[in-house]
Scaffold this active site. Structure first.
Site, PDB file in Angstrom:
ATOM      1  N   ASP A   1       0.824  -1.227   0.000  1.00  0.00           N
ATOM      2  CA  ASP A   1      -0.054   0.123  -0.071  1.00  0.00           C
ATOM      3  C   ASP A   1       0.822   1.041   0.030  1.00  0.00           C
ATOM      4  O   ASP A   1       1.977   1.100  -0.547  1.00  0.00           O
ATOM      5  CB  ASP A   1      -0.922  -0.135   1.348  1.00  0.00           C
TER       6      ASP A   1
ATOM      7  N   HIS B   1       2.415   2.473  -3.203  1.00  0.00           N
ATOM      8  CA  HIS B   1       1.648   3.468  -3.582  1.00  0.00           C
ATOM      9  C   HIS B   1       2.519   4.843  -3.640  1.00  0.00           C
ATOM     10  O   HIS B   1       1.715   5.715  -3.755  1.00  0.00           O
ATOM     11  CB  HIS B   1       0.379   3.671  -3.480  1.00  0.00           C
TER      12      HIS B   1
HETATM   13  C1  LIG Z   1      -0.587   4.266  -1.116  1.00  0.00           C
HETATM   14  O1  LIG Z   1      -1.820   3.521  -1.450  1.00  0.00           O
HETATM   15  C2  LIG Z   1      -3.093   3.843  -0.746  1.00  0.00           C
HETATM   16  C3  LIG Z   1      -4.095   2.796  -0.941  1.00  0.00           C
HETATM   17  O2  LIG Z   1      -4.412   2.835  -2.424  1.00  0.00           O
HETATM   18  C4  LIG Z   1      -3.307   5.240  -0.798  1.00  0.00           C
HETATM   19  O3  LIG Z   1      -4.381   5.284   0.186  1.00  0.00           O
HETATM   20  C5  LIG Z   1      -2.199   6.071  -0.203  1.00  0.00           C
HETATM   21  O4  LIG Z   1      -2.250   7.131  -0.380  1.00  0.00           O
HETATM   22  C6  LIG Z   1      -0.911   5.573  -1.239  1.00  0.00           C
HETATM   23  N1  LIG Z   1       0.226   6.061  -0.576  1.00  0.00           N
HETATM   24  C7  LIG Z   1       1.095   6.304  -1.284  1.00  0.00           C
HETATM   25  C8  LIG Z   1       2.565   6.667  -0.226  1.00  0.00           C
HETATM   26  O5  LIG Z   1       1.090   7.082  -2.300  1.00  0.00           O
END
Ligand SMILES: *[C@H]1O[C@H](CO)[C@@H](O)[C@H](O)[C@H]1NC(C)=O
Ligand SMILES: *[C@@H]1O[C@H](CO)[C@@H](O)[C@H](O)[C@H]1NC(C)=O
Length: 413
Positions: free
Chosen positions: A230, A254
Site C-alpha cells: 500500500d 503507492h
Molecule cells: C498508497 O496507497 C494507498 C491505498 O491505495 C493510498 O491510500 C495511499 O495514499 C498511497 N500512499 C502513497 C504513499 O502513495
C-alpha cells in the site's frame, strides 16, 4: 607532599568512579528478565518487566538489550515517560508477533507494539541485524479487501509499531517485515528520525502501508527501502516540517502520498514537506496529494525533487475529489483544502499509464503556485503519456514532458 599526592589519588579515584557509574548504568537484558529467544515461548511479560526496569533507571541514559534470537511478544504497550534523559533499545534479535489473529482476542486489533509517552529514545537495530516480524499472513488471509466473501473478514489489522505522544525518537537500522497492516505509525509525535529502516511485505498484502505520519512535527526519514502492498509513506492531516530523503520504493506500493486529507470535513494543516532523491519502481503512484472535497484548511510549501521512476503508473497526482469509490462522490461547492506552493522538480523515467500527470484541483479553492520544473517522463509500454490538469495554476520551467498542463498563475494581491 606524599600525603597530598595520596589524597589527590583517592579523591580522583572516587570522583572517577562516581562519574563512571553515572554515565554507564547497568544494561537491562530481556533474557535476564525471563525472555526466551526460541521464537515460541511467550516473552511478553519478560519484555514488559525489562522495559519497566530500564525505564525506571535515573541518570543520563538507560539501555534495554534484546540479544540475538527470535522473541515472541504479544500485543503490548511500552509506556513512558522514563526516568533517564535518554533510553536506548538495542535490538540485536527479532521481535516476532503471534502468527494468528486469535492472539488478539479481547485486545485492540489495531496495534501490535506501542511506545507511548516515551521521550528521548533510540531504537537501534545494529545495522539491520534486528527488527520486527509482524507475522501478518493470518491477517491478510482474512482481510475484507481481498476476501469480501468471507463472513468474518476483517477491515482492521494491527499496525506493527505505533509511536504515540512521544518526542525525540531515533529509529535506525531496523527491519520491519510481514506487517499485518501499517508497518510504522507516528501519531502525535515531535522530532522523530527514521534512518536506514527496511520495510518488506508482499506486493499483494492488503493495507500494509510503510510509514504513516499523522499529527506530527519534525520528521526525518532517510536511507530506507520500502516494499509493501500500500502507501509507501503517507502523510496525514496535521503534519509540519517533514523531510524524506534517499528512499527506494517498490516493487509494489503507492508512492509517497500526502493524504488522503480532510476525510471527515475537518481542518487540515500540512506544511513544509520536502521529498528528495526517491526512486519508484513498479509502483502505482509516485508523488501524490489527495484531499476529500469536504476537507478544509491548507497544504502549503511542498517540494518533490530528484525523483526517478520506472514503470510507475501515475508519477504526479493531485486529486482533490478523492473518494472511497472512484468517481462516486458528486462535485460539491464551497469547501475544499487550499493547496499552494507545490514544486515538482527533476522527475525522470517511465510511466505505465497514459495519465502521467493528473491534477484535479478544487473548483472552490483552485491550486496555486504549482511549479513543474524539469519533468521528463516517457511511456513504459508505448501508450503515449498525457498531462491532464484542471483548476491548477502555476508555472512550468525547462522541459515539461508530457505538458504543458498548468493554467497561468491567477493574479493575486
Ligand atoms: C498508497 O496507497 C494507498 C491505498 O491505495 C493510498 O491510500 C495511499 O495514499 C498511497 N500512499 C502513497 C504513499 O502513495
Ligand atoms: C539517493 O538515494 C540513494 C538510495 O536510494 C543513494 O544510494 C544515493 O547516494 C542518494 N543520492 C544522493 C545524491 O544523495
Amino acid at each position: 607532599m606524599q600525603e597530598l599526592v595520596a589524597w589527590f589519588l583517592i579523591t580522583g579515584l572516587i570522583s572517577f568512579h562516581i562519574t563512571y557509574s553515572d554515565a554507564q548504568p547497568a544494561d537491562v537484558n530481556v533474557i535476564e528478565n525471563g525472555a526466551n529467544g526460541d521464537g515460541k515461548t511467550d516473552s511478553t511479560r519478560a519484555f514488559n518487566k525489562a522495559w519497566d526496569v530500564a525505564c525506571g533507571i535515573t541518570g543520563a541514559s538507560a539501555k534495554l538489550v534484546v540479544p540475538q534470537g527470535r522473541f515472541l511478544v504479544k500485543q503490548t504497550t511500552f509506556k513512558g515517560p522514563c526516568k533517564a534523559a535518554k533510553i536506548i533499545v538495542e535490538l540485536g534479535g527479532t521481535i516476532v508477533a503471534p502468527d494468528t489473529p486469535k492472539a488478539w482476542d479481547g485486545l485492540d486489533a489495531g496495534v501490535w507494539l506501542v511506545f507511548e509517552a516515551v521521550n528521548g529514545m533510540t531504537l537501534d537495530g545494529l545495522g539491520n541485524k534486528g527488527g520486527f516480524n509482524g507475522n501478518g499472513k493470518g491477517w491478510w488471509d482474512q482481510s475484507c479487501r481481498y476476501h469480501p466473501d468471507l463472513v468474518c473478514c476483517t477491515k482492521l489489522a494491527p499496525t506493527s509499531l505505533k509511536f504515540f505522544k512521544s518526542n525525540n525518537l531515533r529509529i535506525k537500522g531496523v527491519n520491519i517485515v510481514q506487517s499485518p497492516q501499517t508497518h510504522v505509525l507516528l501519531f502525535k509525535t515531535d522530532r522523530v528520525t527514521i534512518d536506514s529502516v527496511n520495510i518488506d511485505s508482499p506486493k499483494d498484502s492488503p493495507n500494509t502501508d510503510g510509514i504513516h505520519i499523522q499529527s506530527a512535527n519534525g520528521v526525518s526519514i532517510s536511507n530506507c527501502k520500502i516494499k509493501n502492498g500500500d502507501d509507501n509513506i503517507s502523510i496525514g492531516d496535521h503534519c509540519l516540517n517533514i523531510k524524506i530523503n534517499n528512499i527506494e520504493c517498490g516493487p509494489g506500493g503507492h508512492g509517497i502520498s500526502i493524504g488522503s486529507l480532510g476525510k471527515d470535513g475537518g481542518q487540515v494543516e500540512v506544511r513544509n514537506i520536502h521529498v528528495k532523491n526517491v526512486s519508484f519502481t513498479d509502483t502505482t503512484n509516485g508523488a501524490r496529494i489527495k484531499t476529500w472535497q469536504v476537507g478544509k484548511g491548507v497544504v502549503q510549501n511542498v517540494i518533490y525533487e530528484d525523483i526517478k521512476l520506472e514503470a510507475c503508473e501515475a508519477p504526479i497526482v493531485i486529486d482533490q475529489n478523492y473518494c472511497a469509490v472512484r468517481g462516486a462522490c458528486k462535485e460539491k461547492a464551497g469547501s475544499g483544502v487550499q493547496i499552494s506552493d507545490v514544486v515538482f522538480k527533476n522527475f525522470h523515467g517511465t510511466a505505465a499509464l497514459a495519465e502521467t500527470i493528473q491534477m484535479g484541483c478544487s473548483k472552490s479553492f483552485p491550486c496555486k503556485g504549482i511549479t513543474l520544473d524539469a519533468i521528463d517522463l516517457s511511456p513504459a509500454k508505448g501508450v503515449p503519456c498525457k498531462a491532464i490538469c484542471t483548476d491548477a495554476h502555476g508555472t512550468e520551467k525547462g522541459t515539461v514532458k508530457p505538458g504543458p498542463c498548468l493554467l497561468a498563475q491567477a493574479n493575486e494581491l
